[in-house]
Design a protein around this motif. Structure first.
Motif, PDB file in Angstrom:
ATOM      1  N   GLY A 136      38.590 -63.525 -44.129  1.00  0.00           N
ATOM      2  CA  GLY A 136      37.666 -63.940 -43.233  1.00  0.00           C
ATOM      3  C   GLY A 136      38.002 -63.391 -41.854  1.00  0.00           C
TER       4      GLY A 136
ATOM      5  N   THR B 128      39.052 -76.668 -44.714  1.00  0.00           N
ATOM      6  CA  THR B 128      38.495 -76.419 -45.680  1.00  0.00           C
ATOM      7  C   THR B 128      37.068 -75.515 -44.876  1.00  0.00           C
TER       8      THR B 128
ATOM      9  N   ARG C  91      33.024 -77.291 -57.535  1.00  0.00           N
ATOM     10  CA  ARG C  91      33.362 -76.318 -58.913  1.00  0.00           C
ATOM     11  C   ARG C  91      34.838 -76.681 -59.119  1.00  0.00           C
TER      12      ARG C  91
ATOM     13  N   TYR D 117      27.556 -73.475 -49.261  1.00  0.00           N
ATOM     14  CA  TYR D 117      29.054 -72.946 -50.471  1.00  0.00           C
ATOM     15  C   TYR D 117      30.172 -73.321 -50.465  1.00  0.00           C
TER      16      TYR D 117
ATOM     17  N   MET E 114      34.162 -65.954 -41.967  1.00  0.00           N
ATOM     18  CA  MET E 114      33.219 -65.662 -42.779  1.00  0.00           C
ATOM     19  C   MET E 114      31.950 -65.846 -42.730  1.00  0.00           C
ATOM     20  N   LEU E 115      32.013 -67.224 -42.259  1.00  0.00           N
ATOM     21  CA  LEU E 115      31.446 -67.863 -41.885  1.00  0.00           C
ATOM     22  C   LEU E 115      29.862 -66.630 -40.870  1.00  0.00           C
TER      23      LEU E 115
ATOM     24  N   PRO F 283      30.743 -61.317 -48.998  1.00  0.00           N
ATOM     25  CA  PRO F 283      32.128 -61.163 -49.003  1.00  0.00           C
ATOM     26  C   PRO F 283      31.972 -62.830 -48.958  1.00  0.00           C
ATOM     27  N   LEU F 284      31.243 -64.181 -48.440  1.00  0.00           N
ATOM     28  CA  LEU F 284      31.622 -65.391 -48.072  1.00  0.00           C
ATOM     29  C   LEU F 284      31.435 -65.764 -49.872  1.00  0.00           C
ATOM     30  N   GLU F 285      30.438 -65.527 -50.529  1.00  0.00           N
ATOM     31  CA  GLU F 285      30.337 -66.713 -51.618  1.00  0.00           C
ATOM     32  C   GLU F 285      31.331 -65.437 -52.710  1.00  0.00           C
ATOM     33  N   TRP F 286      32.353 -64.356 -52.381  1.00  0.00           N
ATOM     34  CA  TRP F 286      32.797 -63.631 -53.317  1.00  0.00           C
ATOM     35  C   TRP F 286      34.502 -64.728 -53.099  1.00  0.00           C
ATOM     36  N   SER F 287      34.864 -65.090 -51.511  1.00  0.00           N
ATOM     37  CA  SER F 287      35.644 -65.423 -51.648  1.00  0.00           C
ATOM     38  C   SER F 287      35.819 -67.287 -51.439  1.00  0.00           C
ATOM     39  N   LEU F 288      34.715 -67.106 -52.066  1.00  0.00           N
ATOM     40  CA  LEU F 288      35.129 -69.216 -52.811  1.00  0.00           C
ATOM     41  C   LEU F 288      34.758 -68.872 -53.581  1.00  0.00           C
ATOM     42  N   PHE F 289      33.862 -68.167 -54.607  1.00  0.00           N
ATOM     43  CA  PHE F 289      33.638 -68.407 -55.793  1.00  0.00           C
ATOM     44  C   PHE F 289      34.354 -67.133 -56.336  1.00  0.00           C
TER      45      PHE F 289
ATOM     46  N   LYS G 150      41.982 -66.094 -48.129  1.00  0.00           N
ATOM     47  CA  LYS G 150      40.737 -65.936 -48.284  1.00  0.00           C
ATOM     48  C   LYS G 150      40.586 -65.893 -46.045  1.00  0.00           C
TER      49      LYS G 150
ATOM     50  N   PHE H 139      32.327 -65.214 -60.898  1.00  0.00           N
ATOM     51  CA  PHE H 139      31.250 -66.137 -60.360  1.00  0.00           C
ATOM     52  C   PHE H 139      30.531 -64.799 -59.513  1.00  0.00           C
TER      53      PHE H 139
ATOM     54  N   MET I  22      38.931 -72.988 -42.482  1.00  0.00           N
ATOM     55  CA  MET I  22      39.334 -71.357 -43.381  1.00  0.00           C
ATOM     56  C   MET I  22      38.388 -70.749 -43.349  1.00  0.00           C
TER      57      MET I  22
END
Lengths: 144, 174
Positions: B15, A18, B112, B105, A25-26, A107-113, B11, A117, A21
């Motif tokens: 990235g 995880t 979640r 995150y 982005m981070l 972008p990071l928030e969007w890709s994970l949540f 995803k 959200f 992946m």
């Protein structure tokens, strides 16, 4: 049930997967922060405020949302803004959105949540930055 | 190919695209202003040095979570049935969590997926704006009354935002 060691090993492997992946982005977010911190100076941030309470509060929220850095930086800039006559409404909105909103992290928030959200959380954070700044200054006016 | 695998691949791809774009921005910065490029790169290295230990803690927490805590107990503590306990965990957890939000995150997204309520995740995010180590500095800049009022309002509004998000989620699921 499998032995704890095996479960731990599988979980560690999955967690590493995880994180790997998420890593591009981070790193992108950290890279953008580096550019922002170098190219956008506190003086540039101070220069966008105009002197009107309402528009400055909106500008404070917006500028806080695109700014990045340690929270103490927002206090220092906020302190300078107060000295220059910018309203406490705008400064409160700025220091709040500095830590609750993050355009660069979107972008990071969007890709994970996911979209729903991320949108909901950021819209609420924006509205509440305005509401809290209004409430904070009003309460201070009452108690002081 | 399952939808889950497709989503994961997408995803990973977005990235890499984003990283390439940021890489190009650095190349341009180095080309037009090498000094600024160097400074930005130094900021990046410092940030990585700062977040590495927190990322390690997050990694271990996620691994432990996936090993010892099942979806049922996540649901009991921070899921649909969590009630007041869930709110307290989210609000206190947000205040106590350390480091930049984006480091948390992956763990929050994992929680979640295992059944943590969206409202609690949002409340956690919002109370993260209370930075305990920086409160003395905030007091020195803006005074004790300002700091106390702002802190109380942030906690209160984190709770309200969490409830709004839960309502939206319930509506979306209907």
């Amino acid at each position: 049930m499998k032995p704890v060691f095996i479960r731990l090993k599988t979980a560690a492997k999955n967690t590493l997967g995880t994180l790997m992946m998420v890593m591009p982005m981070l790193l992108s977010v950290i890279g953008l922060m580096g550019l922002f911190k170098t190219l956008v100076t506190p003086e540039m941030i101070q220069s966008v405020f105009q002197g009107s309470v309402l528009s400055d509060t909106l500008i404070g929220t917006g500028v806080g949302a695109i700014s990045v850095g340690q929270p103490f930086l927002s206090y220092a800039i906020g302190g300078e803004l107060l000295d220059e006559g910018v309203s406490l409404y705008a400064v409160t909105a700025f220091i709040l959105s500095f830590v609750t909103l993050g355009l660069i992290q979107l972008p990071l928030e969007w890709s994970l949540f996911g979209t729903r959200f991320t949108l909901l959380r950021n819209i609420l954070s924006f509205i509440f930055a305005l509401l809290i700044s209004l409430a904070t200054v009003s309460i201070l006016g009452l108690i002081q | 190919m399952s939808k889950k695998v497709q989503r994961k691949k997408a995803k990973g791809k977005s990235g890499l695209i984003m990283l390439s774009v940021v890489g190009c921005m650095y190349l341009l910065t180095f080309y037009f202003n090498p000094q600024a490029g160097k400074e930005a790169l130094l900021v990046v290295l410092e940030t990585i040095k700062m977040i590495a230990p927190i990322l390690l803690v997050v990694f271990f927490l996620m691994a432990l979570l996936n090993t010892f805590i099942d979806s049922k107990s996540i649901s009991r503590h921070i899921g649909e049935q969590s009630g007041m306990r869930g709110w307290i965990i989210a609000l206190v957890g947000g205040v106590l969590s350390h480091g930049p939000a984006y480091v948390w995150y992956p763990m929050l997204s994992d929680l979640r997926k295992h059944g943590a309520r969206d409202g609690l995740v949002v409340a956690f995010f919002y109370t993260r704006s209370i930075k305990l180590p920086w409160l003395p500095l905030m007091i020195s800049y803006f005074g004790l009354a300002f700091t106390v009022v702002l802190t109380v309002l942030v906690i209160l509004s984190a709770w309200i935002q969490g409830m709004i998000v839960d309502k939206f989620t319930a509506l979306a699921e209907e």
